[in-house]
Design a protein around this motif. Structure first.
Motif, PDB file in Angstrom:
ATOM      1  N   VAL A 107      -3.363  -2.748   7.455  1.00 28.61           N
ATOM      2  CA  VAL A 107      -1.901  -2.771   7.456  1.00 28.61           C
ATOM      3  C   VAL A 107      -1.348  -1.411   7.050  1.00 28.61           C
ATOM      4  CG1 VAL A 107      -1.838  -5.236   6.964  1.00 28.61           C
ATOM      5  CG2 VAL A 107      -1.734  -3.606   5.076  1.00 28.61           C
ATOM      6  N   THR A 108      -0.178  -1.097   7.590  1.00 22.93           N
ATOM      7  CA  THR A 108       0.470   0.186   7.295  1.00 22.93           C
ATOM      8  C   THR A 108       1.904  -0.003   6.795  1.00 22.93           C
ATOM      9  OG1 THR A 108       1.072   0.356   9.629  1.00 22.93           O
ATOM     10  CG2 THR A 108      -0.921   1.531   8.915  1.00 22.93           C
ATOM     11  N   GLY A 109       2.270  -1.233   6.475  1.00 23.22           N
ATOM     12  CA  GLY A 109       3.612  -1.494   5.969  1.00 23.22           C
ATOM     13  C   GLY A 109       3.716  -2.915   5.471  1.00 23.22           C
ATOM     14  N   VAL A 110       4.780  -3.216   4.739  1.00 28.69           N
ATOM     15  CA  VAL A 110       5.026  -4.555   4.212  1.00 28.69           C
ATOM     16  C   VAL A 110       6.490  -4.882   4.468  1.00 28.69           C
ATOM     17  CG1 VAL A 110       4.878  -6.060   2.202  1.00 28.69           C
ATOM     18  CG2 VAL A 110       3.361  -4.092   2.376  1.00 28.69           C
ATOM     19  N   SER A 111       6.771  -6.089   4.944  1.00 28.55           N
ATOM     20  CA  SER A 111       8.154  -6.454   5.218  1.00 28.55           C
ATOM     21  C   SER A 111       8.429  -7.902   4.857  1.00 28.55           C
ATOM     22  CB  SER A 111       8.497  -6.231   6.693  1.00 28.55           C
ATOM     23  OG  SER A 111       9.844  -6.561   6.940  1.00 28.55           O
ATOM     24  N   LEU A 112       9.620  -8.138   4.279  1.00 26.59           N
ATOM     25  CA  LEU A 112      10.113  -9.485   3.994  1.00 26.59           C
ATOM     26  C   LEU A 112      11.063  -9.978   5.077  1.00 26.59           C
ATOM     27  CD1 LEU A 112      11.032  -8.888   0.265  1.00 26.59           C
ATOM     28  CD2 LEU A 112       9.420 -10.624   1.020  1.00 26.59           C
ATOM     29  N   ASN A 113      11.407  -9.117   5.999  1.00 24.08           N
ATOM     30  CA  ASN A 113      12.452  -9.407   6.975  1.00 24.08           C
ATOM     31  C   ASN A 113      11.896  -9.207   8.375  1.00 24.08           C
ATOM     32  OD1 ASN A 113      14.747  -9.421   8.622  1.00 24.08           O
ATOM     33  ND2 ASN A 113      16.025  -8.506   7.029  1.00 24.08           N
ATOM     34  N   SER A 114      11.881 -10.267   9.176  1.00 25.02           N
ATOM     35  CA  SER A 114      11.318 -10.175  10.522  1.00 25.02           C
ATOM     36  C   SER A 114      12.073  -9.176  11.384  1.00 25.02           C
ATOM     37  CB  SER A 114      11.344 -11.554  11.197  1.00 25.02           C
ATOM     38  OG  SER A 114      12.668 -12.048  11.286  1.00 25.02           O
ATOM     39  N   ARG A 115      13.333  -8.898  11.038  1.00 25.32           N
ATOM     40  CA  ARG A 115      14.130  -7.959  11.829  1.00 25.32           C
ATOM     41  C   ARG A 115      13.797  -6.502  11.547  1.00 25.32           C
ATOM     42  NH1 ARG A 115      19.890 -10.109  10.150  1.00 25.32           N
ATOM     43  NH2 ARG A 115      18.740 -10.129   8.186  1.00 25.32           N
ATOM     44  N   THR A 116      13.083  -6.236  10.464  1.00 27.01           N
ATOM     45  CA  THR A 116      12.720  -4.853  10.149  1.00 27.01           C
ATOM     46  C   THR A 116      11.210  -4.631  10.212  1.00 27.01           C
ATOM     47  OG1 THR A 116      12.682  -5.331   7.774  1.00 27.01           O
ATOM     48  CG2 THR A 116      14.753  -4.556   8.698  1.00 27.01           C
ATOM     49  N   VAL A 117      10.473  -5.588  10.754  1.00 21.81           N
ATOM     50  CA  VAL A 117       9.019  -5.434  10.886  1.00 21.81           C
ATOM     51  C   VAL A 117       8.708  -4.285  11.839  1.00 21.81           C
ATOM     52  CG1 VAL A 117       6.964  -6.501  11.899  1.00 21.81           C
ATOM     53  CG2 VAL A 117       8.386  -7.795  10.294  1.00 21.81           C
ATOM     54  N   GLU A 118       7.722  -3.499  11.459  1.00 22.50           N
ATOM     55  CA  GLU A 118       7.218  -2.443  12.326  1.00 22.50           C
ATOM     56  C   GLU A 118       5.751  -2.727  12.644  1.00 22.50           C
ATOM     57  OE1 GLU A 118       8.096   1.554  11.181  1.00 22.50           O
ATOM     58  OE2 GLU A 118      10.004   1.009  10.257  1.00 22.50           O
ATOM     59  N   PRO A 119       5.247  -2.199  13.775  1.00 17.74           N
ATOM     60  CA  PRO A 119       3.843  -2.426  14.130  1.00 17.74           C
ATOM     61  C   PRO A 119       2.911  -2.030  12.989  1.00 17.74           C
ATOM     62  CG  PRO A 119       5.009  -1.454  15.978  1.00 17.74           C
ATOM     63  CD  PRO A 119       5.966  -1.435  14.825  1.00 17.74           C
ATOM     64  N   GLY A 120       1.994  -2.924  12.646  1.00 14.70           N
ATOM     65  CA  GLY A 120       1.055  -2.686  11.570  1.00 14.70           C
ATOM     66  C   GLY A 120       1.447  -3.313  10.255  1.00 14.70           C
ATOM     67  N   ASP A 121       2.586  -4.010  10.210  1.00 19.50           N
ATOM     68  CA  ASP A 121       3.074  -4.588   8.953  1.00 19.50           C
ATOM     69  C   ASP A 121       2.334  -5.862   8.552  1.00 19.50           C
ATOM     70  OD1 ASP A 121       4.971  -2.665   8.553  1.00 19.50           O
ATOM     71  OD2 ASP A 121       6.705  -3.992   8.704  1.00 19.50           O
ATOM     72  N   LEU A 122       2.298  -6.074   7.242  1.00 23.18           N
ATOM     73  CA  LEU A 122       1.998  -7.377   6.657  1.00 23.18           C
ATOM     74  C   LEU A 122       3.346  -8.057   6.444  1.00 23.18           C
ATOM     75  CD1 LEU A 122       0.169  -9.465   5.156  1.00 23.18           C
ATOM     76  CD2 LEU A 122       0.548  -8.092   3.085  1.00 23.18           C
TER      77      LEU A 122
END
Length: 545
Positions: free
Chosen positions: A53-68
Motif C-alpha cells: 500500500v502507498t496510502g490510507v483513506s477513510l473516504n472513498s471519494r479521495t481514494v488513490e491507486p494503492g490505498d488501504l
C-alpha cells in the motif's frame, strides 16, 4: 463542521469534494500489506503476500491507486457501504470490523480484507506506518500542538508568524486553513482526520518545512485524529464551558484535554495556569511542564508584566523566575491576545530557540500583529466593526470586554446566536453575558443544524432578559433573523462612535440549517452593510465579496 469520511452523513450544499485533497506527499514508498497486518497483530489474508500500500483513506471519494481503504462504522452508515467505490478508485486492500466483514462477505471482492475489533483506534498508527510521518532520523518538522477551549487558532497563527520571523519555513494545521509551505489548503475540521494529519506531516517533511503548529481539539483526541503523533511542545490556553454535549461534564472535558500532556503524545509542555484547570494540568501532566501566567504575581515560571496599551494592542514583558525578560508586542486587542502571544512565545522558546534570537525576531518583525481570519478581525474603524469566533460564554465575555470603547457615549452592539445540537446549557448564559456587557443585544442564528432556530433564539433571549431584569441592566434586546438581516440591523443602528461585534462564526462561510449548508460569511455581510451606509471598510483580500 462535518467529518469528511464515509462513516457519517454529510450535509448537502458543501463545496464539491475534490478527488485529490492535496494533503499527500508526492512520493510514498510502498509498505507491504504483511507489515500492516503485523502492526495490527493479525494474520495476513490468503493470497495477499504480494500486496503493498502507498496510502490510507477513510473516504472513498479521495481514494488513490494503492490505498488501504478504512471502512469504519458510523452513526448513520458503515464504511463497508462504500467499498466497491473505493476499490473502483484503486484501493488495493480494505480494513474493517466484524460487522463490515459480514457485509463484505456478500460481495465478490478482488482485494484482501483485514479485520480488527476497533478499526478507528488503529487509524493513526497505520497512517504513521504508511506515510512514515515521524521517522526516528531527526528530519521531521518540530511540532507544536495547542489545546484549550479558547485561543487555539490565534496561538497557532502566532507561533507560525514567530517562526517565520526567525527565518524558518513553517506549516500550520488548523480550523481556518492548512499551510504546507506557501500552499494553503482549506480546512474542514479543527484537526483533520489522522490519515490526513500523517500525510500532511510527511508532505511538510518532503517539502523541507522545519516546523509546524497544530490545533488539537478535544474532538481530535476523542476521535483518535492525532493518534501516533508526538508533539515536541504542547501548549494549553484555558478551559471553560464548551463541548459538554460530547464530554458530559467539565471534569471529563478536562481529562480529554489532559491526554495531550502525556509522554505518548508530547515531549514537553507550556501550560497557562490562570484558571484552576490549568493549575491542575500543570500538577498532573506526565511530561516536563513550563508554567505561564498572564496575571502579575501568578506564581508561574513565566509571568506577563508591565502591560501597556499601544494602539489597539499591547506592549508587555515576559519575566522568568530567574530574572530573564522578553519584550513582546501584539497588535490584536484584548487581554486574551496578550495571553495567546505569551503562550506562543514561550512554546517557541521551549523548542530550543535561544532567547537572544527570539528577542531579535520579536523586535524586528512584530510577529503578533498578524491578522487571523475571523479572530477579532477588524472590518471598519468608524464604527469599529469586528468579527470574532466567540461561540461560548467565556469567549463572548472576553470579546465584548476587548471591544468596549473608552468614550462613555459610545455603544457596543453585538450580533450573536447559539449553535444547535450543542451544549444547550450555555445558551441562557451567553444571553446574560451579552446583556451585561453590550448596549444593544441582537440575537440571531448561528448554525441551527437540525434544531428549530426559533427555539434556540428563545433560550438565548430568555437568559438576556432574565439578567436585564434581575440586575437592572440598561440594554436593548432585539431578535433578528436570518443572520444577514441581523447584521444589517446592527449597522443601521450604529453611529461612527459605536462598536459592532458579530460573534460566533468567525471565518466560517457556510451555515448549516436542516442538513443544508447555506453560503454565509459574517465578514462579507458586515462589509456590505457598512458600505451600503457609506462607512469606510478595511481592505482584506481574504474576505471575498
Amino acid at each position: 463542521m462535518s467529518e469528511q469520511n464515509d462513516a457519517v452523513s454529510i450535509p448537502t450544499g458543501n463545496p464539491p469534494a475534490t478527488d485529490k485533497p492535496g494533503f499527500r506527499p508526492a512520493v510514498v514508498a510502498p509498505v507491504p500489506l504483511e507489515a500492516v497486518a503485523s502492526s495490527l497483530g493479525i494474520a495476513l489474508p490468503p493470497d495477499s503476500a504480494a500486496t503493498s500500500v502507498t496510502g490510507v483513506s477513510l473516504n472513498s471519494r479521495t481514494v488513490e491507486p494503492g490505498d488501504l481503504y478504512l471502512a469504519l462504522p458510523g452513526a448513520t452508515r458503515h464504511g463497508a457501504d462504500f467499498v466497491s467505490q473505493a476499490v473502483a478508485a484503486g484501493a488495493v486492500a480494505v480494513l474493517t470490523d466484524e460487522d463490515g466483514a459480514r457485509q463484505l462477505a456478500l460481495e465478490d471482492l478482488a482485494v484482501p480484507v483485514l479485520i480488527v475489533g476497533n478499526p478507528r483506534a488503529a487509524v493513526g498508527s497505520l497512517a504513521a506506518l504508511v506515510y512514515r510521518s515521524q521517522p526516528l532520523d531527526g528530519v521531521s518538522p518540530t511540532l507544536f500542538g495547542v489545546t484549550g477551549t479558547n485561543g487555539k487558532t490565534t496561538t497557532t497563527y502566532f507561533i507560525n508568524s514567530l517562526l517565520r520571523a526567525l527565518g524558518m519555513n513553517p506549516g500550520l494545521i488548523g480550523t481556518i486553513e492548512i499551510l504546507a509551505g506557501g500552499e494553503a489548503i482549506p480546512s474542514l475540521l479543527t484537526t483533520p482526520e489522522s490519515t490526513d494529519v500523517h500525510a500532511l506531516l510527511a508532505l511538510m517533511r518532503e517539502r523541507g518545512l522545519e516546523a509546524a503548529s497544530m490545533e488539537v481539539s478535544s474532538h481530535a483526541l476523542s476521535f483518535h485524529r492525532v493518534d501516533s503523533v508526538t508533539f515536541d511542545v504542547a501548549g494549553f490556553t484555558n478551559l471553560t464551558q464548551d463541548h459538554l454535549d460530547l464530554h458530559g461534564s467539565m471534569d471529563e472535558y478536562f481529562r480529554t484535554k489532559a491526554e495531550l500532556f502525556t509522554s505518548a503524545r508530547a515531549r514537553r509542555a507550556v501550560v497557562t495556569v490562570d484558571d484552576p484547570w490549568g493549575r491542575q494540568l500543570a500538577d498532573e501532566a506526565g511530561i516536563s511542564v513550563t508554567t505561564l501566567s498572564a496575571t502579575p504575581g501568578g506564581g508561574a515560571d513565566w509571568t506577563v508584566e508591565s502591560a501597556k496599551p499601544r494602539g489597539l494592542g499591547t506592549d508587555f514583558e515576559l519575566r522568568h523566575r530567574d530574572g530573564t525578560v522578553l519584550r513582546v508586542h501584539t497588535g490584536l486587542p484584548g487581554d486574551f491576545n496578550v495571553a495567546n502571544a505569551a503562550l506562543a512565545t514561550i512554546m517557541v522558546l521551549d523548542s530550543g530557540i535561544e532567547p537572544s534570537a527570539l528577542q531579535a525576531a520579536l523586535d524586528g518583525h512584530d510577529p503578533f500583529t498578524v491578522s487571523v481570519p475571523g479572530r477579532m478581525q477588524l472590518i471598519s474603524d468608524a464604527p469599529a466593526a469586528v468579527v470574532d469566533f466567540a461561540h461560548n460564554p467565556d469567549a463572548l465575555a472576553r470579546a465584548l470586554k476587548a471591544v468596549r470603547p473608552q468614550a462613555p457615549e459610545s455603544r457596543v452592539i453585538v450580533v450573536f446566536g447559539a449553535t444547535g445540537q450543542r451544549d444547550q446549557g450555555k445558551r441562557p448564559t451567553m444571553g446574560a453575558i451579552a446583556a451585561r456587557l453590550a448596549d444593544v443585544v441582537i440575537v440571531s442564528d448561528d448554525d441551527p443544524h437540525d434544531e428549530d432556530a426559533a427555539a434556540i433564539r428563545s433560550e438565548v433571549i430568555a437568559g438576556a432578559r432574565a439578567a436585564r431584569e434581575s440586575e437592572d441592566l440598561d440594554c436593548e434586546i432585539v431578535e433578528a433573523y436570518p443572520r444577514d438581516v441581523a447584521i444589517r440591523q446592527a449597522v443601521e443602528l450604529a453611529t461612527e462612535k459605536d462598536t459592532i461585534l458579530v460573534a460566533g462564526r468567525g471565518h466560517e462561510v457556510w451555515q448549516e440549517v436542516k442538513g443544508v449548508n447555506l453560503a454565509l460569511d459574517d465578514r462579507v455581510e458586515l462589509r456590505a452593510a457598512l458600505t451600503a451606509r457609506g462607512f469606510k471598510v478595511s481592505t482584506d483580500e481574504r474576505i471575498e465579496s
